[in-house]
Design an enzyme around this catalytic site. Sequence first.
Site, PDB file in Angstrom:
ATOM      1  N   LYS A   1      29.001  45.444  35.595  1.00 35.37           N
ATOM      2  CA  LYS A   1      29.166  44.320  36.529  1.00 35.37           C
ATOM      3  C   LYS A   1      28.434  44.669  37.824  1.00 35.37           C
ATOM      4  O   LYS A   1      28.522  45.820  38.288  1.00 35.37           O
ATOM      5  CB  LYS A   1      30.662  44.113  36.780  1.00 35.37           C
TER       6      LYS A   1
ATOM      7  N   SER B   1      40.015  39.374  36.825  1.00 36.13           N
ATOM      8  CA  SER B   1      38.575  39.243  36.580  1.00 36.13           C
ATOM      9  C   SER B   1      38.026  39.918  35.336  1.00 36.13           C
ATOM     10  O   SER B   1      36.905  39.645  34.946  1.00 36.13           O
ATOM     11  CB  SER B   1      37.806  39.769  37.779  1.00 36.13           C
TER      12      SER B   1
ATOM     13  N   SER C   1      36.026  37.043  37.611  1.00 36.25           N
ATOM     14  CA  SER C   1      34.665  37.128  38.090  1.00 36.25           C
ATOM     15  C   SER C   1      33.719  37.943  37.192  1.00 36.25           C
ATOM     16  O   SER C   1      32.503  37.809  37.347  1.00 36.25           O
ATOM     17  CB  SER C   1      34.677  37.744  39.492  1.00 36.25           C
TER      18      SER C   1
HETATM   19  N1  GLN Z   1      39.970  34.962  40.392  1.00 37.14           N
HETATM   20  C1  GLN Z   1      40.621  35.916  41.216  1.00 37.14           C
HETATM   21  C2  GLN Z   1      40.053  35.863  42.623  1.00 37.14           C
HETATM   22  O1  GLN Z   1      39.119  35.159  42.846  1.00 37.14           O
HETATM   23  C3  GLN Z   1      40.463  37.286  40.662  1.00 37.14           C
HETATM   24  C4  GLN Z   1      39.129  37.836  40.913  1.00 37.14           C
HETATM   25  C5  GLN Z   1      39.030  39.288  40.581  1.00 37.14           C
HETATM   26  O2  GLN Z   1      39.872  39.824  39.874  1.00 37.14           O
HETATM   27  N2  GLN Z   1      38.000  39.908  41.123  1.00 37.14           N
HETATM   28  O3  GLN Z   1      40.548  36.541  43.476  1.00 37.14           O
END
Ligand code: GLN
Length: 470
Positions: free
Chosen positions: A74, A173, A149
Site C-alpha cells: 500500500k 481499511s 482505504s
Molecule cells: N474508512 C475508515 C476511515 O476513513 C478507515 C480507514 C483506515 O482504516 N485507514 O477512517
Amino acid sequence: MSSEIIRIHNKLKSKEISCTEFVKGKLKELEESTSNSANFLLTESALKRAQAVDEKIANGAEIGLLEGIPFGIKDVFLLQGEFASAASDFLKSYISPYTATAIQKLIDAGAIPIVKENCDSFGHGSSSENTVFGPVKNALNEKLVAGGSSGGSAVNVAKGYTLFSVGGDTGGSIRQPAGYNKVYGMKPTYGRISRYGLMAYASSTDCVGPISNSVEDISTLLNVMSGKDYHDQTSLVSSPISENIFKRKNEAPKYKIGYYKNFLDSEAIDPKIKADFLKLIDQLKLNNIEVIELDFYDSGILVSTYYTIAMAETASNLARLDGTNYGNRLTAESLKESYSLTRSENFTDETKRRIIGGNQVLSQGHSEEIYLKARAIREKIEQSFIDEFQEVDIIISPVSPTPPPKIGDNLNDPLAMYLSDAYTVGFSLGGLPTLSAPFGTETGIQITAEKMGEEKILEFVIYLRDEIYG
Ligand code: GLN
C-alpha cells in the site's frame, strides 16, 4: 483456495518457472490493468531481486518459502529509494529515506516488492476514490468501488497481480476492501506488527496487516512480520501461530461464539447480508457450536467515537506536512501564507475535512466536550470487550452493513461513507485482532478475538472454510 505462496514456491524450486519470468509477467499484468490499483511499479529493483533468486536456484542452493514471491505494498509505507505518495499530490514525488520494518522483514525473507498500491489518500476513506491516481475499481465488477482505504492492495490480490499485499488498517481499511473483493485480510492485535515506516494516520489504532488468497498465507505472513521493534514503542512480543491449526481438520473447535444482535437490528443493514449472516448462525448451532447473542454500542456511537479520535490524531500527525521538510512546497508572500497555500493545494478535500474536524475537536473550549468525551467512551468500549471475551472466544459479524456502492455514488456524501465502517471501527478502538474472510455474506464475515488471539481466529476460519462453506 490453499496457499498460493507454497504453490509458487514449489514451482520455483522445481525450476518449472523462472522467478524473473514470473515477476515480469506480474509487472506486465499490473501495467496493462485498468483497475487503477498501481501507483508505481518497482520494475528495476524487482527484476534485480528476481535474478538473484534465479541464480541461487541455478546454483543448487535451497530457497526459503518467501524467496522470489512477488508482493504489493500500500502506498503509505516507506521502501527506501522508492516513491511513497500516500496517493496525494503532496507526496507525489516524495522518495522514501528508509524502509518500514514490516516490509524489511518480508524482504529479508526473500519476498520481492513489485508495486506501490493505490489507496485513499493518507488512509482517509472507505472506497479508494479519495486518491489523485484515479478511483480503484472493484476486482469483481469494475463499476463498483474497491473499498478502502487499502483498495489497490485488495484488488491486486483478488486479480492475482500480487501473491499477497501489505495493507494498513486504522478503522477497517484492510478488512473492508478484502471483503469487497473476496479475499482474506487481517488486522492483527494493535502492536503485533511494528508501525515504523507506515505513515501515521491515527497512531492509536493504526495497524499493519496482510491481504491474501488463503488463511495459510495469512498465517505465514503474520509470523514473518510480527515482533517487537525498538523503532516503535507500542510494538509487542508475540508467539508465532502454530502450524498445528492446519492439521486438525473435521473437528469443530470448542469455541463459544458471540454476535452483536444490535448490528443486525440496525436499519442500515442490507437485507441479504442480514439473512446470510443469520443463516451462518443457524448452521453453527446445528453443528453444536454454542452461539451467544450479545449487545454492543450502537453503530452511530462507534462511528462518531472513532471519527472523533481518528480526525484528532490525523490533524496532529499531518501537521508535519507544511512544505518545509517533506513533499511539495508552494511559496507565497509570507511563511504563514506559504504553509496555507501548500496545504490548501496539496491535500484532497476529504483530508482537509478531517484536518479541520480534528483541529476543531481538539481546540480549546471544544476538546472537553468532544475529544475527551470520545476518549472516555473508547475506554468503556475497551472494557466491554474485556467483559465479553470472558463469556465468548470469538465474535463474528458481517464485515460491512452494505455491499460496495457504484464508483461516484458516495463521493458527495461523506456521512454515508463513514457509516459503511460501522462494523469495523469498534474492534479498531479496542485494538483487537480481526480477520475478514471471503464467504458467508456478500462482503464476507469478520472474525474477532481478544488481544493476541490470532491463532484462535485462524483456527476458526479454517473450520468455517472447510466445514461450513467447503
Ligand atoms: N474508512 C475508515 C476511515 O476513513 C478507515 C480507514 C483506515 O482504516 N485507514 O477512517
